[in-house]
Design a protein around this motif. Structure first.
Motif, PDB file in Angstrom:
ATOM      1  N   LEU A 191       9.168  15.601  -7.591  1.00  0.00           N
ATOM      2  CA  LEU A 191       8.296  14.495  -7.212  1.00  0.00           C
ATOM      3  C   LEU A 191       8.223  14.442  -5.703  1.00  0.00           C
ATOM      4  N   PHE A 192       7.009  14.504  -5.180  1.00  0.00           N
ATOM      5  CA  PHE A 192       6.798  14.351  -3.744  1.00  0.00           C
ATOM      6  C   PHE A 192       6.225  12.964  -3.507  1.00  0.00           C
ATOM      7  N   LEU A 193       6.987  12.120  -2.814  1.00  0.00           N
ATOM      8  CA  LEU A 193       6.484  10.837  -2.361  1.00  0.00           C
ATOM      9  C   LEU A 193       5.657  11.084  -1.108  1.00  0.00           C
ATOM     10  N   LEU A 194       4.482  10.496  -1.044  1.00  0.00           N
ATOM     11  CA  LEU A 194       3.559  10.764   0.051  1.00  0.00           C
ATOM     12  C   LEU A 194       3.124   9.458   0.707  1.00  0.00           C
ATOM     13  N   ALA A 195       2.725   9.566   1.963  1.00  0.00           N
ATOM     14  CA  ALA A 195       2.210   8.422   2.709  1.00  0.00           C
ATOM     15  C   ALA A 195       1.087   8.915   3.609  1.00  0.00           C
ATOM     16  N   SER A 196       0.137   8.023   3.879  1.00  0.00           N
ATOM     17  CA  SER A 196      -1.008   8.350   4.721  1.00  0.00           C
ATOM     18  C   SER A 196      -0.932   7.581   6.032  1.00  0.00           C
ATOM     19  N   GLY A 197      -1.215   8.270   7.134  1.00  0.00           N
ATOM     20  CA  GLY A 197      -1.355   7.575   8.395  1.00  0.00           C
ATOM     21  C   GLY A 197      -2.461   6.536   8.320  1.00  0.00           C
ATOM     22  N   ALA A 198      -2.235   5.378   8.941  1.00  0.00           N
ATOM     23  CA  ALA A 198      -3.213   4.292   8.852  1.00  0.00           C
ATOM     24  C   ALA A 198      -4.476   4.583   9.638  1.00  0.00           C
ATOM     25  N   GLY A 199      -4.332   5.243  10.781  1.00  0.00           N
ATOM     26  CA  GLY A 199      -5.476   5.409  11.662  1.00  0.00           C
ATOM     27  C   GLY A 199      -6.222   6.709  11.540  1.00  0.00           C
ATOM     28  N   ASP A 200      -5.519   7.789  11.118  1.00  0.00           N
ATOM     29  CA  ASP A 200      -6.163   9.105  11.096  1.00  0.00           C
ATOM     30  C   ASP A 200      -5.899   9.899   9.824  1.00  0.00           C
ATOM     31  N   GLY A 201      -5.185   9.305   8.870  1.00  0.00           N
ATOM     32  CA  GLY A 201      -4.953   9.982   7.604  1.00  0.00           C
ATOM     33  C   GLY A 201      -3.977  11.122   7.661  1.00  0.00           C
ATOM     34  N   HIS A 202      -3.162  11.220   8.718  1.00  0.00           N
ATOM     35  CA  HIS A 202      -2.190  12.311   8.747  1.00  0.00           C
ATOM     36  C   HIS A 202      -1.218  12.158   7.580  1.00  0.00           C
ATOM     37  N   ILE A 203      -0.743  13.287   7.091  1.00  0.00           N
ATOM     38  CA  ILE A 203       0.284  13.286   6.056  1.00  0.00           C
ATOM     39  C   ILE A 203       1.413  14.155   6.561  1.00  0.00           C
ATOM     40  N   ALA A 204       2.648  13.642   6.507  1.00  0.00           N
ATOM     41  CA  ALA A 204       3.727  14.210   7.305  1.00  0.00           C
ATOM     42  C   ALA A 204       3.184  14.254   8.740  1.00  0.00           C
TER      43      ALA A 204
END
Length: 274
Positions: free
Chosen positions: A149-162
């Protein structure tokens, strides 16, 4: 593949639900006698999940000797050795903004306290990419059989991941990248110990877009808070990878889920109808 958001009242309820899922999978892996690999972002998005997972471990009496925690990225210091030549090294893990340090303090230590002596995650089972040999990270993950399972998050301003910036290639693997100004600005909120933008490192080592897509058995993208409204708007509309918002890679992954809270969902709805 378009993924409909699953909406929770707040980050704590979201975290408890996701933690229960993870704990059940850890328990199942133990019964099967196999390693369980959890891919983890640093920062705020999964913090409630990590707290709740420690509670689940304690409540279920789980042993964690078979758990490997794979961090997504780390900040990097750069030294110029001459024209066109640079030396990369990870930052001190004791710094407050170190992703490896975050993994140790916010994920592994609470889990180990919950599991009890001799039943926790060994230090060799907390991983982070090495900027001196980033390609090795993908091989190490593949040798484990991938990430459960990979938990993921999105940058608020530019959508970066990691630390993958906008424009990242869909086939990118673990590598050193220059951090975009918006990514660095977002990280001021993630790590309040930064005094200002000048304190945020300019480089990081990160898993790639293809690392996430190809090495995951399933993914859960987590977004909560009104500042993640634009992110939820983009993620809920995505049918596949969109390079201008790298976090959309989650829609190309196996068994993707999008977990959001009411605040993020209402903020997204205010921007446009989903």
């Amino acid at each position: 593949m378009r993924v409909s958001p699953i909406v929770f009242p707040d980050p704590e309820v979201l975290g408890r639900k996701l933690a229960a899922e993870i704990a059940a999978e850890i328990e199942e892996a133990a019964r099967a006698g196999r390693t369980y690999v959890l891919g983890c972002p640093g920062g705020r998005s999964a913090a409630s999940t990590y707290r709740a997972l420690a509670d689940e471990v304690a409540a279920r009496g789980l042993g964690l000797g078979h758990l490997v925690v794979v961090m997504m990225d780390e900040y990097v210091e750069v030294t110029s050795l001459g024209p066109g030549t640079r030396e990369y090294r990870v930052i001190d893990p004791d710094l407050p903004h170190s992703c490896l340090g975050f993994g140790r303090r916010e994920i592994v230590e609470p889990l180990n306290a919950a599991a009890g002596p001799g039943r926790g995650v060994g230090s060799e089972r907390l991983w982070a990419p090495d900027p001196t040999d980033p390609e090795a990270y993908d091989r190490r993950i593949a040798d484990l059989g991938g990430i459960d399972l990979f938990l993921l998050a999105s940058g608020a301003g530019d959508g970066h991941i990691a630390f993958n910036p906008a424009g990242s290639a869909v086939d990118s693997r673990t590598r050193v990248v220059a951090l975009g100004e918006q990514t660095r600005t977002d990280n001021l909120a993630t790590f309040p110990t930064f005094g200002g933008l000048a304190d945020v490192p300019r480089y990081g080592v990160t898993v790639g877009i293809d690392t996430i897509r190809a090495q995951s058995r399933r993914v859960v993208m987590v977004a909560h808070g009104r500042d993640k409204g634009r992110a939820v708007q983009r993620l809920a509309r995505a049918r596949g990878y969109e390079a201008d918002w790298p976090a959309t890679v989650f829609a190309d992954c196996v068994r993707p889920r999008l977990y959001v809270d009411e605040a993020a969902m209402s903020a997204a709805a205010a921007l446009t109808s989903l």
